[in-house]
Design an enzyme around this catalytic site. Sequence first.
Site, mmCIF file in Angstrom:
data_model
loop_
_atom_site.group_PDB
_atom_site.id
_atom_site.type_symbol
_atom_site.label_atom_id
_atom_site.label_comp_id
_atom_site.label_asym_id
_atom_site.label_seq_id
_atom_site.Cartn_x
_atom_site.Cartn_y
_atom_site.Cartn_z
ATOM 1 N N GLU A 115 19.360 1.313 15.008
ATOM 2 C CA GLU A 115 18.935 2.653 15.427
ATOM 3 C C GLU A 115 18.462 2.625 16.889
ATOM 4 O O GLU A 115 17.970 1.592 17.338
ATOM 5 C CB GLU A 115 17.827 3.190 14.506
ATOM 6 C CG GLU A 115 16.552 2.363 14.516
ATOM 7 C CD GLU A 115 15.514 2.852 13.507
ATOM 8 O OE1 GLU A 115 15.841 2.992 12.322
ATOM 9 O OE2 GLU A 115 14.373 3.061 13.921
ATOM 10 N N ARG B 267 12.880 -0.393 6.959
ATOM 11 C CA ARG B 267 13.482 -0.800 8.220
ATOM 12 C C ARG B 267 14.988 -0.869 8.066
ATOM 13 O O ARG B 267 15.486 -1.255 6.992
ATOM 14 C CB ARG B 267 12.997 -2.200 8.635
ATOM 15 C CG ARG B 267 11.643 -2.271 9.300
ATOM 16 C CD ARG B 267 11.661 -1.666 10.699
ATOM 17 N NE ARG B 267 10.360 -1.736 11.345
ATOM 18 C CZ ARG B 267 9.413 -0.798 11.259
ATOM 19 N NH1 ARG B 267 9.611 0.291 10.545
ATOM 20 N NH2 ARG B 267 8.256 -0.941 11.887
ATOM 21 N N GLY C 75 8.930 8.553 9.374
ATOM 22 C CA GLY C 75 8.069 8.262 8.218
ATOM 23 C C GLY C 75 6.605 8.582 8.455
ATOM 24 O O GLY C 75 5.935 9.158 7.601
ATOM 25 N N ARG D 181 0.827 -1.212 0.000
ATOM 26 C CA ARG D 181 0.000 0.000 0.000
ATOM 27 C C ARG D 181 0.859 1.259 0.000
ATOM 28 O O ARG D 181 0.539 2.239 -0.669
ATOM 29 C CB ARG D 181 -0.928 -0.029 1.213
ATOM 30 C CG ARG D 181 -1.972 -1.119 1.095
ATOM 31 C CD ARG D 181 -2.542 -1.490 2.435
ATOM 32 N NE ARG D 181 -1.533 -2.104 3.294
ATOM 33 C CZ ARG D 181 -1.759 -3.135 4.112
ATOM 34 N NH1 ARG D 181 -2.955 -3.658 4.178
ATOM 35 N NH2 ARG D 181 -0.796 -3.628 4.868
ATOM 36 N N ARG E 186 7.154 -9.670 -4.285
ATOM 37 C CA ARG E 186 7.022 -11.134 -4.358
ATOM 38 C C ARG E 186 5.956 -11.530 -5.372
ATOM 39 O O ARG E 186 6.146 -12.405 -6.186
ATOM 40 C CB ARG E 186 6.648 -11.686 -2.978
ATOM 41 C CG ARG E 186 7.853 -12.144 -2.185
ATOM 42 C CD ARG E 186 7.418 -12.668 -0.879
ATOM 43 N NE ARG E 186 6.414 -11.758 -0.303
ATOM 44 C CZ ARG E 186 5.932 -11.845 0.923
ATOM 45 N NH1 ARG E 186 6.334 -12.800 1.711
ATOM 46 N NH2 ARG E 186 5.030 -10.985 1.375
ATOM 47 N N HIS F 299 13.748 8.241 11.737
ATOM 48 C CA HIS F 299 12.556 7.362 11.723
ATOM 49 C C HIS F 299 11.264 8.177 11.927
ATOM 50 O O HIS F 299 10.520 7.946 12.881
ATOM 51 C CB HIS F 299 12.686 6.263 12.791
ATOM 52 C CG HIS F 299 11.827 5.054 12.489
ATOM 53 N ND1 HIS F 299 12.205 3.769 12.797
ATOM 54 C CD2 HIS F 299 10.609 4.941 11.902
ATOM 55 C CE1 HIS F 299 11.260 2.922 12.429
ATOM 56 N NE2 HIS F 299 10.275 3.615 11.873
HETATM 57 C C1 8YV Z 1 6.438 3.931 13.645
HETATM 58 C C2 8YV Z 1 6.882 2.561 11.541
HETATM 59 O O1 8YV Z 1 6.468 5.260 13.982
HETATM 60 O O2 8YV Z 1 4.631 1.917 11.470
HETATM 61 C C3 8YV Z 1 5.792 1.587 11.307
HETATM 62 O O3 8YV Z 1 6.115 0.439 10.943
HETATM 63 O O4 8YV Z 1 7.982 2.336 11.200
HETATM 64 C C4 8YV Z 1 6.624 3.891 12.156
HETATM 65 O O5 8YV Z 1 5.507 4.460 11.538
HETATM 66 C C5 8YV Z 1 7.461 3.173 14.451
HETATM 67 O O6 8YV Z 1 7.451 1.825 14.174
HETATM 68 C C6 8YV Z 1 7.261 3.374 15.943
HETATM 69 O O7 8YV Z 1 6.173 2.662 16.439
#
Ligand code: 8YV
Length: 328
Positions: free
Chosen positions: A267, A238, A287, A156, A177, A285
């Site tokens: 990290e 990641r 995102g 998505r 995949r 991080h």
């Molecule tokens: C989170 C993320 O902020 O949703 C995910 O997989 O990487 C981020 O949006 C992070 O994992 C903290 O919970």
Amino acid sequence: MKPRILVTRENFPEVLAHLAERFEVEDNQADTPFPPAELRARLADKDGALITGIDRIDGPLLDACPRLKAACSIAVGYNNMDLGACTARGVLATNAPDVLNETTADLAFALIMAAGRRITESERWLRAGHWQGWRVDQFLGQDIHEATLGIVGMGRIGQAIARRGRGFDMTILYNNRSRVPPEVEAALGARRVDLHDLLRASDFVCLVLPYTRDTHHLIGERELALMKPTAVLVNIARGGIVDDAALVAALKSRRIAGAGLDVFEGEPVLHPGFLELDNVALTPHIGSASRATRLAMGMTAVANLRAALAGERPPNLLNPDVWEKQRS
Ligand code: 8YV
């Protein structure tokens, strides 16, 4: 008595208020990350946990928490949860998909543009007082428009990035995949290719796939060597998908032109080489970091937790076997 839950990290008051309607809530508004032993101790008498993408949920933790029925994450990525261990102990595990697709795709594009057009590098230089005036060859970067965008992981979020790429008249290649439905491919103007072909052909390579044993160091020295010397690598997925030491070497030797990175191996500690390089745009991080989206992620986890502890199927269940077993 209300079920007891632990919220492992700070969250918005709205999220806590919704939880308090149904649960006795232990929160962590001081936001001190709990070391594993403390997390075990705090969860030992809880029925549920509202967790983040960085809390490790595994067998030893679950063994210490016999009451725990559900672990509900505010993140979409769930590599921090050992689903096998959850399933073996009858613990429902959930994530928070979809609500962050557009925000995360925005950041991917921000990094494509920041690294491609050398935004953070030139700003650092300007702030350091180096600018003496305009020059024809100052901070020449890569054009984004009409470039080839290679998306690794066409879920998505990958599709949301592709839509943005279409707006820049980019050629969209993807590796996944499975093939996405032909009508989605047609709408995105996207073509599925194998990973090596994608790496060879793309001006921007964007990683948007889950981190698993199979994707550990998917991008290492060999893969970086396939990329164009003018290409830019973006990772919003990641840390661990990229071999950071290999990437530092490739950036240092200008084997590739640049990188935009929101996630890192180990990290919040970064490979020190990144900090010495100019041709990499770095974000911590972030995102999904808009208030609206982080709130929606929290509310998604609340909905999952409320369902799980009310004996209903949580909407974003990751281990349906537990549910089937409980029903049978
Ligand atoms: C989170 C993320 O902020 O949703 C995910 O997989 O990487 C981020 O949006 C992070 O994992 C903290 O919970």
